[in-house]
Design a protein around this motif. Sequence first.
Motif, PDB file in Angstrom:
ATOM      1  N   GLU A   1      33.202  27.848  28.053  1.00  0.00           N
ATOM      2  CA  GLU A   1      34.130  27.598  29.152  1.00  0.00           C
ATOM      3  C   GLU A   1      35.105  28.740  29.377  1.00  0.00           C
ATOM      4  O   GLU A   1      35.649  28.887  30.480  1.00  0.00           O
ATOM      5  CB  GLU A   1      34.902  26.297  28.891  1.00  0.00           C
ATOM      6  CG  GLU A   1      34.029  25.048  28.933  1.00  0.00           C
ATOM      7  CD  GLU A   1      34.826  23.786  28.712  1.00  0.00           C
ATOM      8  OE1 GLU A   1      36.047  23.898  28.458  1.00  0.00           O
ATOM      9  OE2 GLU A   1      34.238  22.694  28.780  1.00  0.00           O
ATOM     10  N   ASP A   2      35.373  29.539  28.342  1.00  0.00           N
ATOM     11  CA  ASP A   2      36.341  30.626  28.498  1.00  0.00           C
ATOM     12  C   ASP A   2      35.707  31.912  29.012  1.00  0.00           C
ATOM     13  O   ASP A   2      36.362  32.944  29.104  1.00  0.00           O
ATOM     14  CB  ASP A   2      37.057  30.897  27.165  1.00  0.00           C
ATOM     15  CG  ASP A   2      36.095  31.263  26.038  1.00  0.00           C
ATOM     16  OD1 ASP A   2      34.878  31.002  26.183  1.00  0.00           O
ATOM     17  OD2 ASP A   2      36.564  31.804  25.016  1.00  0.00           O
ATOM     18  N   ARG A   3      34.425  31.853  29.377  1.00  0.00           N
ATOM     19  CA  ARG A   3      33.726  33.052  29.847  1.00  0.00           C
ATOM     20  C   ARG A   3      33.642  33.056  31.370  1.00  0.00           C
ATOM     21  O   ARG A   3      32.888  32.281  31.948  1.00  0.00           O
ATOM     22  CB  ARG A   3      32.319  33.110  29.245  1.00  0.00           C
ATOM     23  CG  ARG A   3      32.304  33.235  27.720  1.00  0.00           C
ATOM     24  CD  ARG A   3      30.868  33.240  27.242  1.00  0.00           C
ATOM     25  NE  ARG A   3      30.739  33.257  25.799  1.00  0.00           N
ATOM     26  CZ  ARG A   3      30.130  34.224  25.110  1.00  0.00           C
ATOM     27  NH1 ARG A   3      29.594  35.250  25.739  1.00  0.00           N
ATOM     28  NH2 ARG A   3      30.047  34.171  23.797  1.00  0.00           N
ATOM     29  N   CYS A   4      34.402  33.938  31.978  1.00  0.00           N
ATOM     30  CA  CYS A   4      34.335  34.096  33.432  1.00  0.00           C
ATOM     31  C   CYS A   4      33.469  35.291  33.796  1.00  0.00           C
ATOM     32  O   CYS A   4      32.778  35.274  34.809  1.00  0.00           O
ATOM     33  CB  CYS A   4      35.740  34.279  34.009  1.00  0.00           C
ATOM     34  SG  CYS A   4      36.820  32.873  33.685  1.00  0.00           S
ATOM     35  N   TYR A   5      33.521  36.321  32.971  1.00  0.00           N
ATOM     36  CA  TYR A   5      32.631  37.472  33.169  1.00  0.00           C
ATOM     37  C   TYR A   5      31.547  37.533  32.105  1.00  0.00           C
ATOM     38  O   TYR A   5      30.372  37.705  32.406  1.00  0.00           O
ATOM     39  CB  TYR A   5      33.412  38.785  33.162  1.00  0.00           C
ATOM     40  CG  TYR A   5      32.485  39.986  33.112  1.00  0.00           C
ATOM     41  CD1 TYR A   5      31.669  40.291  34.206  1.00  0.00           C
ATOM     42  CD2 TYR A   5      32.373  40.775  31.962  1.00  0.00           C
ATOM     43  CE1 TYR A   5      30.781  41.365  34.155  1.00  0.00           C
ATOM     44  CE2 TYR A   5      31.500  41.843  31.915  1.00  0.00           C
ATOM     45  CZ  TYR A   5      30.707  42.136  33.012  1.00  0.00           C
ATOM     46  OH  TYR A   5      29.819  43.177  32.962  1.00  0.00           O
TER      47      TYR A   5
ATOM     48  N   ALA B   1      36.723  38.665  37.845  1.00  0.00           N
ATOM     49  CA  ALA B   1      36.221  37.810  36.770  1.00  0.00           C
ATOM     50  C   ALA B   1      36.854  38.175  35.435  1.00  0.00           C
ATOM     51  O   ALA B   1      37.201  37.303  34.629  1.00  0.00           O
ATOM     52  CB  ALA B   1      34.705  37.913  36.681  1.00  0.00           C
TER      53      ALA B   1
ATOM     54  N   GLU C   1      40.384  36.850  35.449  1.00  0.00           N
ATOM     55  CA  GLU C   1      40.387  35.401  35.276  1.00  0.00           C
ATOM     56  C   GLU C   1      40.116  35.030  33.823  1.00  0.00           C
ATOM     57  O   GLU C   1      40.706  34.086  33.286  1.00  0.00           O
ATOM     58  CB  GLU C   1      39.349  34.749  36.186  1.00  0.00           C
ATOM     59  CG  GLU C   1      39.362  33.231  36.135  1.00  0.00           C
ATOM     60  CD  GLU C   1      38.348  32.602  37.063  1.00  0.00           C
ATOM     61  OE1 GLU C   1      38.203  31.363  37.022  1.00  0.00           O
ATOM     62  OE2 GLU C   1      37.676  33.337  37.819  1.00  0.00           O
ATOM     63  N   GLU C   2      39.231  35.788  33.191  1.00  0.00           N
ATOM     64  CA  GLU C   2      38.898  35.529  31.787  1.00  0.00           C
ATOM     65  C   GLU C   2      40.132  35.678  30.892  1.00  0.00           C
ATOM     66  O   GLU C   2      40.259  34.997  29.872  1.00  0.00           O
ATOM     67  CB  GLU C   2      37.802  36.511  31.352  1.00  0.00           C
ATOM     68  CG  GLU C   2      36.937  36.031  30.220  1.00  0.00           C
ATOM     69  CD  GLU C   2      35.658  36.859  30.130  1.00  0.00           C
ATOM     70  OE1 GLU C   2      34.577  36.293  30.316  1.00  0.00           O
ATOM     71  OE2 GLU C   2      35.743  38.080  29.875  1.00  0.00           O
TER      72      GLU C   2
END
Length: 242
Positions: free
Chosen positions: A46-50, A170, A173-174
Amino acid sequence: MFTETTEIPQWLLSSWLRSCQAAGATANDAELIAVCRDLIDRWNGEDRCYHGVKHLVDVLTHVDELAAEAQDPDLVRLAAWYHGAVFSAEAHRAYANEAGEDEVASGVLARTQLASLGVPEDNAEKVSRLVTNLVRHKGSGSSTDGAVLCDADLAVLKSDPQHYKHYLAAIREEYSHIPVIDFVRARLRIVTRLLERENLFSTAGAQGWEEAARQNLIAEQARLTKELKKLSQADEPVAHSA
């Protein structure tokens, strides 16, 4: 988390199976698939945006593009699977130093899981070493396999301006929990270190990426420098007259 309905490219699982078998795995398909699902779970954190499944797919795609230059392309593909398998974007992990990816822990995971699948010790160790050596993204001077993996991981830098903008969004955001001024300082250090290199990419197949990547980094460096100046000025205490 990985479920039967998780949307991933159809070729991803078959690619994993082929690479494991080419590396000498003796485990059956069910055992290989179980480890693949564990890795997909990790990349779907869930903590991976990139640093998520899309990044994994992009790296594997670029490894394929550069595969002719690798000595053991399937070991490089396995290293791509593991290079960011252990990840944390928590604030106490300095973004400028680690960027969330724990290459040492990921290397240990690679060695452990691949050995459990019957991959010969030498091959499991080589995959682990490829992952661990990715810490500073220095492809030049490393093995040809290391150079291929490094170039594939950095290939995002040569994206067209719009995709590069999405990449930066991204990343931010991460690490949205990090104060903006700290993030800008950290990102500026990373960009500056990259631009100080004589070459960003080491393989012959990636030489055509150099100019676009440098242009992206130069533009980002200018923007970050301007943003940091504004943030620093805003953070300065206001002088009061006596």
